[in-house]
Design a protein around this motif. Sequence first.
Motif, PDB file in Angstrom:
ATOM      1  N   UNK A   1      23.194  41.108  33.519  1.00 55.16           N
ATOM      2  CA  UNK A   1      24.583  41.353  32.738  1.00 55.16           C
ATOM      3  C   UNK A   1      24.936  43.322  33.645  1.00 55.16           C
ATOM      4  N   UNK A   2      23.804  43.274  33.887  1.00 54.17           N
ATOM      5  CA  UNK A   2      24.446  44.509  34.405  1.00 54.17           C
ATOM      6  C   UNK A   2      24.764  44.270  35.588  1.00 54.17           C
ATOM      7  N   UNK A   3      25.013  43.787  36.285  1.00 48.67           N
ATOM      8  CA  UNK A   3      25.816  43.317  37.862  1.00 48.67           C
ATOM      9  C   UNK A   3      26.879  43.081  37.394  1.00 48.67           C
ATOM     10  N   UNK A   4      27.142  42.654  36.456  1.00 51.39           N
ATOM     11  CA  UNK A   4      28.406  41.938  35.211  1.00 51.39           C
ATOM     12  C   UNK A   4      29.224  43.224  35.411  1.00 51.39           C
ATOM     13  N   UNK A   5      28.387  43.927  34.714  1.00 48.85           N
ATOM     14  CA  UNK A   5      29.216  45.157  33.967  1.00 48.85           C
ATOM     15  C   UNK A   5      29.389  46.199  34.904  1.00 48.85           C
ATOM     16  N   UNK A   6      28.797  46.502  36.214  1.00 50.59           N
ATOM     17  CA  UNK A   6      29.036  46.866  37.510  1.00 50.59           C
ATOM     18  C   UNK A   6      30.366  47.251  38.661  1.00 50.59           C
TER      19      UNK A   6
ATOM     20  N   UNK B   1      29.545  37.068  17.985  1.00 54.30           N
ATOM     21  CA  UNK B   1      27.729  37.704  17.749  1.00 54.30           C
ATOM     22  C   UNK B   1      27.303  38.314  19.224  1.00 54.30           C
ATOM     23  N   UNK B   2      26.953  39.531  19.662  1.00 46.26           N
ATOM     24  CA  UNK B   2      26.478  40.462  20.208  1.00 46.26           C
ATOM     25  C   UNK B   2      25.384  38.900  21.680  1.00 46.26           C
ATOM     26  N   UNK B   3      25.024  37.801  20.733  1.00 41.34           N
ATOM     27  CA  UNK B   3      24.403  37.237  21.614  1.00 41.34           C
ATOM     28  C   UNK B   3      25.452  36.117  22.258  1.00 41.34           C
ATOM     29  N   UNK B   4      26.283  35.830  21.583  1.00 42.42           N
ATOM     30  CA  UNK B   4      27.456  35.062  21.842  1.00 42.42           C
ATOM     31  C   UNK B   4      28.351  35.308  23.098  1.00 42.42           C
ATOM     32  N   UNK B   5      28.431  36.971  22.234  1.00 40.16           N
ATOM     33  CA  UNK B   5      29.474  37.825  23.777  1.00 40.16           C
ATOM     34  C   UNK B   5      28.548  37.148  24.881  1.00 40.16           C
ATOM     35  N   UNK B   6      27.502  37.657  25.071  1.00 41.80           N
ATOM     36  CA  UNK B   6      26.514  37.893  26.246  1.00 41.80           C
ATOM     37  C   UNK B   6      26.632  36.301  26.988  1.00 41.80           C
TER      38      UNK B   6
ATOM     39  N   UNK C   1      28.521  35.567  30.980  1.00 37.98           N
ATOM     40  CA  UNK C   1      27.068  34.712  31.791  1.00 37.98           C
ATOM     41  C   UNK C   1      28.012  33.507  32.493  1.00 37.98           C
ATOM     42  N   UNK C   2      27.942  33.099  31.271  1.00 38.91           N
ATOM     43  CA  UNK C   2      28.599  31.587  31.491  1.00 38.91           C
ATOM     44  C   UNK C   2      29.992  32.172  32.786  1.00 38.91           C
ATOM     45  N   UNK C   3      31.490  33.192  31.912  1.00 37.86           N
ATOM     46  CA  UNK C   3      32.364  33.307  33.107  1.00 37.86           C
ATOM     47  C   UNK C   3      31.924  34.135  34.049  1.00 37.86           C
ATOM     48  N   UNK C   4      31.140  34.511  34.219  1.00 36.65           N
ATOM     49  CA  UNK C   4      31.542  35.048  35.104  1.00 36.65           C
ATOM     50  C   UNK C   4      29.968  34.453  36.431  1.00 36.65           C
TER      51      UNK C   4
END
Length: 338
Positions: free
Chosen positions: A179-184, A271-276, A280-283
């Motif tokens: 998630x941090x790699x995607x956020x970058x 929810x936060x779990x659903x968003x993350x 990940x799946x979209x990435x």
Amino acid sequence: MNQNFASLPILILLQLQVTFAWGEEMDTKEVSYFVDKQRGWFWYEVSPEPVKKHRSEPAPEPPKPTPTDQETTQNQSTAVASQPKPFTPAESKPLSSEWLKQNMERYLNQAIDDPTQENVAAFYYLQRVMMDKAERFTNAARYVVMSDPQLDETVRRPVATFAANEANHQASLMAEKALKEIAAQAGILFFFRSDCPFCHLQAPILSMLENAYGFKIYPVSLDGLPMPNGLFSQFKRDQGQAAMLGVEQTPALFLMKPPRQIVPLAQGALSLEEVTGRILLAAKEAGWIAHSQYQTAQGIRSTPMLLPTTGSISPSAAQDPLSLIQALQQSAQFGGVR
């Protein structure tokens, strides 16, 4: 004078009889003198006999057409086809799984209709054969699965509690790293309305996502007004972006990677779990993270997948068990996994 009084009852009696006779005549259906006095008194008029009503006999039914020989043959064929077929010896080998599937019900019905010792025992013996066959298959299947890592599901995801807990811990670490790699390299496009209560609930979760993993949130107001909770007050007004992306409900979330990659996440509160999980799946589907990295983030060890393409196995190989196994193993080695 006495004679006149003596004859008075006789005269009264005769007068009453005449009166009763007239009353009866008035009650009958025949026309009386008082109704039809022009006819006079017809003492000797003979009343006509009542007309007898004749019942109309039903018309005779037309004769039914005689069926031709061809129609008779077709009717007989249809009747025979509708009747249950008598039991015939199956072509499959006796006591094979196919033979048991075809004959178990027949033996059961026979035992129910005629519960002799032989009929009941025959059914239960066949049932024992099926149970023993199933037990033998189960033992063989367990041995085959435990001997081949491509078939053993515990290789991908452990079942033991201590190992499952460790897999979950590793998945959490990998998900945070991914998630941090995607956020970058990508941010979250957030469409909202000031009067949308679900948008008010979604905003704090996006704020947590921003603080935990470093995602940049790009808020866009559809009605040009801020949210009453004060979050994401530095927003942009919608200039047609929502219509271009097909936004129909708010809150609407999109994963946006400059310069032009936009991936939809949801149109509704998450929810936060659903968003993350959706990030990940979209990435992974967009190719921003490796497939093995995504599997580890889901708590699954990266293993080859059996993904043979249609037509990659010849019909002759599909008929032979050993050739089929070898072909599937080769497809696992060369199967396309992103």
